[in-house]
Design a protein around this motif. Structure first.
Motif, mmCIF file in Angstrom:
data_model
loop_
_atom_site.group_PDB
_atom_site.id
_atom_site.type_symbol
_atom_site.label_atom_id
_atom_site.label_comp_id
_atom_site.label_asym_id
_atom_site.label_seq_id
_atom_site.Cartn_x
_atom_site.Cartn_y
_atom_site.Cartn_z
ATOM 1 N N LEU A 1 0.796 -1.313 0.041
ATOM 2 C CA LEU A 1 -0.056 0.000 -0.211
ATOM 3 C C LEU A 1 0.832 1.187 0.020
ATOM 4 N N GLU A 2 1.716 1.138 0.753
ATOM 5 C CA GLU A 2 2.773 2.407 0.707
ATOM 6 C C GLU A 2 3.453 2.584 -0.669
ATOM 7 N N LEU A 3 4.043 1.270 -1.241
ATOM 8 C CA LEU A 3 4.383 1.848 -2.436
ATOM 9 C C LEU A 3 3.362 2.413 -3.342
ATOM 10 N N LEU A 4 2.116 1.789 -3.318
ATOM 11 C CA LEU A 4 1.120 2.385 -4.369
ATOM 12 C C LEU A 4 0.806 4.013 -4.000
ATOM 13 N N PHE A 5 0.826 3.993 -2.707
ATOM 14 C CA PHE A 5 0.502 5.548 -2.185
ATOM 15 C C PHE A 5 1.631 6.352 -2.818
ATOM 16 N N GLU B 1 4.060 5.910 -4.921
ATOM 17 C CA GLU B 1 4.360 5.803 -6.376
ATOM 18 C C GLU B 1 3.388 6.535 -7.251
ATOM 19 N N HIS B 2 2.232 6.365 -7.062
ATOM 20 C CA HIS B 2 1.205 7.033 -7.827
ATOM 21 C C HIS B 2 0.613 8.177 -7.313
ATOM 22 N N LYS B 3 1.376 8.631 -6.306
ATOM 23 C CA LYS B 3 1.281 10.214 -5.893
ATOM 24 C C LYS B 3 -0.178 10.552 -5.323
ATOM 25 N N ILE B 4 -0.742 9.470 -4.904
ATOM 26 C CA ILE B 4 -2.157 9.507 -4.105
ATOM 27 C C ILE B 4 -2.352 10.619 -2.893
ATOM 28 N N TYR B 5 -0.969 10.865 -2.447
ATOM 29 C CA TYR B 5 -0.626 11.677 -1.407
ATOM 30 C C TYR B 5 -1.158 13.113 -1.675
ATOM 31 N N ARG B 6 -1.048 13.412 -2.907
ATOM 32 C CA ARG B 6 -1.270 14.913 -3.588
ATOM 33 C C ARG B 6 -2.838 15.059 -3.602
ATOM 34 N N LYS B 7 -3.480 14.013 -3.923
ATOM 35 C CA LYS B 7 -4.993 14.007 -3.940
ATOM 36 C C LYS B 7 -5.936 14.708 -2.798
ATOM 37 N N ILE B 8 -5.241 14.422 -1.537
ATOM 38 C CA ILE B 8 -5.777 14.765 -0.240
ATOM 39 C C ILE B 8 -5.605 16.305 0.094
ATOM 40 N N GLU B 9 -4.681 17.008 -0.822
ATOM 41 C CA GLU B 9 -4.489 18.358 -0.470
ATOM 42 C C GLU B 9 -5.733 19.192 -0.062
ATOM 43 N N ASN B 10 -6.890 18.834 -1.071
ATOM 44 C CA ASN B 10 -8.216 19.770 -1.157
ATOM 45 C C ASN B 10 -9.171 19.067 -0.171
ATOM 46 N N ARG C 1 -10.348 6.036 -3.169
ATOM 47 C CA ARG C 1 -10.673 6.031 -4.477
ATOM 48 C C ARG C 1 -9.379 5.802 -5.298
ATOM 49 N N GLY C 2 -8.116 6.551 -4.738
ATOM 50 C CA GLY C 2 -6.899 6.185 -5.602
ATOM 51 C C GLY C 2 -6.520 4.695 -5.554
ATOM 52 N N LEU C 3 -6.544 4.037 -4.261
ATOM 53 C CA LEU C 3 -6.146 2.611 -4.375
ATOM 54 C C LEU C 3 -7.095 1.475 -5.084
ATOM 55 N N LYS C 4 -8.350 2.202 -5.426
ATOM 56 C CA LYS C 4 -9.276 1.228 -5.785
ATOM 57 C C LYS C 4 -8.765 0.198 -7.021
ATOM 58 N N PRO C 5 -8.176 1.112 -8.200
ATOM 59 C CA PRO C 5 -7.824 0.387 -9.359
ATOM 60 C C PRO C 5 -6.870 -1.051 -8.915
#
Length: 841
Positions: A374-378, A380-389, A402-406
């Motif tokens: 999960l950490e690698l996906l989080f 590598e796919h820059k999911i952390y940026r999507k929680i800024e808003n 939603r970012g990890l669902k795929p």
């Protein structure tokens, strides 16, 4: 009034208050019986389950388990004061500090689970440990590896409900078989004898491989054990344990090891007691025990050390008998079993615990793999940026989800809010320094570890075998068997009893005893002897030596009765009744009921014995039966040759001699005792001579024949061929003595650092005195022994000057001539010897 109860797991609960009154009013007999029965059963159950008997699965009594649990809680790698451990244990134990201290000291003395510092007492001498404030302890490495695992431990409340303690420790080892245990409960007892650490592991591995199990006791005190009646440790079994006795010289016996459960003090007390009772004759007992046991028994003058050794086994604690009783708690109930059952169930339990530990380990690895993925996906796919808003926590969780669902199809398990929460805790510094290759390498390692665990879980038998082999390799060295397994020959107490009584006889009145000092002295005897007496009227009786026993009036013979003796033959001529005919009989008497009168005549009143003789070797004799002058027969003298008469039992009537009145019987001649040769064998297990064809045949012996014995230490001894002789260990060779025998030997001289050869005869040796035939300096070693008249050896030389041979055959008779036993001999060769062996011509 209070009553102590037990819960369904067998542990003591808080004492309940005031027993409710029984129906029908207080004070009735039925009420008291009901209360007594209830309280007794509760108490019996408590003692059995919570005090005296160990649990099958961890091999520990409750007090032992609580001590080890307390030590585990205090464990920090350093020693703790015993007083501190005892105090900590009292949080779990409902009894006082003395019970805990005693149990802890006994566990520590077994040298397996507790690493000690200070004076913890001495098993051999029985000395007590120092006060708990002066001594220290900690868990051994073995205990920490084998006994504890919180994840697989089942817990219960302590006696006061304030703490949690283990129901059983998750012991992955047949601990009870190694430590042993003794306990007395209400209505039952347990005694599991200790066994050897390495042997228990070997048998555990053998059981897992489908082999049969064979286990025998092994004691820290050493000695030797006879396990013929062990019966796999069941309640009906029994073992005999002996001290190690060595003959120092003709006047001294050394005790080197002790039987299990015997201390030097109790052993010395038993020797002194046997001496006071006249069982053995000892001048003094000297205790030189320090690091090792050494008790010197100094014998009285004239006492054979071989006979004294047998007497020590027969009358003192040099030999004790132990009765095992393998009883454990299984499923909150007492369970009687064998040591094989105990080993098998313990090994199966260990396998189950290992399997459970590996399953827990696999689950932990899977969890790590899941979170790392999960950490690698989080990152590598820059999911952390999507929680800024995201405006609140729920939006943060929803965004990450939603970012990890795929990637949900590739996840190890379903994604949870807790997983997402952990991702939000990743620091920015870790994200900025994220290295994909390292992260993937970490995932690969986790998958490899999971595969290794899966491989172990796929074959738990092999995994358990590997586990036990690892334990043996790491903790087995230094735990070799200490108690030697031997077959003991039964020592007959009567055969080795010291002659300590003077026996007297009043022939006319028919009394024999040790208190009749005003009457005729008969002979010296032992108080274990039995006496047989024959009377003038043809009666016979056997009785034990006592102060005064009535055998019958007019005793004509009395002697020591030896049961099983079929060589002694009795000759008897008797008149049957008043004026009746005269008979002759020849009989043996190998057995008799004590204190029972036997009639050797036909039972008619007025019978009397004309002639009676005892022949220890079955000798024959010729007698003349002289008739009275008024006899009608022409020949007034009748010759009777007893050698022509068949040997019968004592109840036989006999053959008719004459019907005429007999005046007297005179002995004409008696056969000399026949000295017969006897074939002897030596049994190396019993270390005794025998005529039963057991062991090595030594030859035929008669008269003054002797035996010579060579020992590995380089000593030689002459002895007689008495079957009671007990030979020492480490015998190199034994044979029949002859003046013509020449012994040749090659030895390495430890001080001179060279090879020597000597040849000698045994003419100057004395019986019972051991002589060294090679020097006893450190490093000296006997290499070759030969009885060949022309012995030769093959000698290999070290590399020397060019032209010197690599090896050579040397005739020892050319090197040295036969000399005395104490001669050093000559050098084997002037060249540097590499090795030497006997040449087979």
């Amino acid at each position: 009034m209070t009553q102590e109860t037990t819960n369904d797991k067998g542990s003591a609960s808080v004492p309940s208050q005031s027993v409710p009154p029984a129906p029908g009013g207080a004070g009735g007999r039925g009420d008291v019986e009901d209360m007594y029965e209830s309280w007794f059963l509760d108490y019996a159950s408590y003692v059995i389950l919570d005090r005296a008997v160990p649990n099958l699965y961890d091999g520990l009594k409750p007090v032992q388990r609580r001590i080890l649990h307390a030590m585990s809680e205090l464990e920090d790698g350093r020693y703790n004061k015993a007083a501190n451990i005892i105090g900590h244990t009292m949080r779990y134990h409902p009894h006082g500090d003395m019970a805990i201290e005693d149990a802890m000291v006994k566990m520590a003395q077994k040298d397996l689970l507790i690493d000690t510092q200070g004076n913890w007492g001495n098993v051999a001498t029985g000395d007590r440990a120092a006060a708990p404030r002066y001594i220290e302890a900690r868990l051994t490495k073995f205990a920490k590896e084998v006994l504890f695992k919180d994840e697989v431990t089942e817990w219960q409340s302590s006696y006061d409900g304030r703490n949690k303690e283990p129901l059983t420790l998750p012991v992955k080892f047949p601990l009870l078989l190694v430590t042993g245990v003794e306990g007395i409960a209400v209505g039952l007892s347990t005694r599991v004898l200790p066994h050897n650490f390495n042997e228990v592991i070997d048998q555990a591995i053998g059981y897992l491989q489908g082999k049969s199990v064979t286990l025998y006791p092994d004691f820290l005190t050493g000695g030797s054990v006879d396990v013929r009646q062990y019966k796999d440790g069941r309640k009906t079994g029994r073992v005999k344990v002996r001290a190690k006795l060595e003959i120092v010289d003709n006047k001294t016996i050394k005790v080197a090891d002790l039987p299990y459960g015997v201390t030097t003090a109790s052993l010395i007390d038993s020797i002194i007691s046997a001496n006071d009772k006249g069982k053995i004759k000892v001048k003094k007992v000297e205790d030189n025990t320090a690091e090792f046991v050494e008790i010197l028994v100094h014998l009285s003058p004239g006492v054979s050390p071989h006979v004294a050794m047998d007497a020590l086994f027969a009358f003192t604690d040099c030999e004790v008998s132990l009765a095992p009783s393998c009883c454990v708690i299984r499923d909150t109930k007492p369970y009687f079993c064998s040591v094989t059952d105990l080993l098998q169930e313990s090994v199966d339990h260990s396998k189950d615990l290992l399997e459970l530990e590996y399953k827990i380990q696999k689950q932990a690895l899977l969890e790590k793999l899941h979170l790392s993925s999960l950490e690698l996906l989080f990152i590598e796919h820059k999911i952390y940026r999507k929680i800024e808003n995201a405006e609140n926590w729920d939006q943060v969780l929803a965004t990450i989800r939603r970012g990890l669902k795929p990637f949900s199809k590739d996840m190890i398990r379903e994604l949870t809010d807790d997983d997402i929460s952990k991702l939000t805790e990743i620091k920015i510094k870790r994200i900025t320094k994220f290295d994909r290759s390292k992260a993937e390498e970490h995932l690969v390692k986790l998958k490899e570890q999971i595969q290794e665990v899966d491989d172990k879980l796929s074959d738990m038998v092999a995994t358990t075998i590997s586990y036990f082999k690892k334990l043996k390799k790491e903790y087995g060295p230094g735990r070799e068997r200490r108690t030697k397994i031997e077959v003991f020959e039964t020592v007959e107490a009567r055969a080795v009893a010291v002659v300590n009584q003077k026996l007297y006889i009043n022939r006319r009145e028919g009394f024999i005893g040790t208190s009749l000092k005003k009457d005729e002295f008969l002979f010296d005897c032992s108080d274990l002897d039995e006496i047989v007496a024959f009377t003038k009227d043809g009666q016979c009786m056997v009785s034990k030596v006592s102060e005064k026993t009535f055998y019958g009036k007019n005793i004509i013979y009395a002697g020591v009765f030896t049961r099983g003796d079929d060589k002694t033959v009795y000759h008897m001529i008797y008149q049957d009744g008043r004026g009746g005919p005269t008979y002759q009989k020849r009989f043996a008497m190998a057995a008799a009921t004590r204190d029972r009168a036997y009639d050797l005549t036909r039972g008619n009143k007025g019978s009397r014995v004309h002639h009676f003789s005892v022949n220890p070797s079955g000798e024959g004799e010729v007698v003349e039966v002289i008739l009275k002058p008024e006899a009608k027969a022409r020949n007034k003298v009748i010759d009777v040759d007893f050698s022509e008469l068949a040997i019968k039992t004592r109840s036989v009537k006999g053959l008719l001699v004459t019907k005429e009145p007999v005046a007297n019987v005179d002995v004409v001649s008696r056969d000399a005792p026949v000295v017969e040769s006897v074939d002897l064998w030596f049994d190396s297990k019993l270390r005794r001579l025998n005529v039963d064809k057991k062991g090595k045949k030594l030859g035929s012996f008669a008269g003054d024949d002797k035996i010579f014995t060579l020992y590995r230490s380089g000593s030689i001894e002459l002895s007689g061929y008495d079957l009671d002789t007990y030979f020492d260990e480490n015998i190199l060779h034994m044979g029949k003595y002859s003046d013509d025998i020449i012994i040749s030997c090659v030895y390495y001289h430890g001080e001179k650092k060279d090879y020597y050869v000597k040849r000698f005869k045994m003419e100057e040796l004395s019986i019972g005195r051991r002589e060294e035939f090679i020097p006893q300096e450190p490093g000296t070693k006997l290499l070759i022994l030969s009885f060949n008249p022309e012995p030769a050896v093959e000698v290999s030389f070290k590399k020397g000057k060019r032209g010197t041979p690599d090896s050579e055959v040397l005739d020892l008779s050319d090197i040295v001539q036969p000399k005395g036993v104490k001669a050093i001999g000559n050098k084997l060769s002037r060249q540097s010897v590499k090795s030497v062996k006997l040449h087979k011509s």
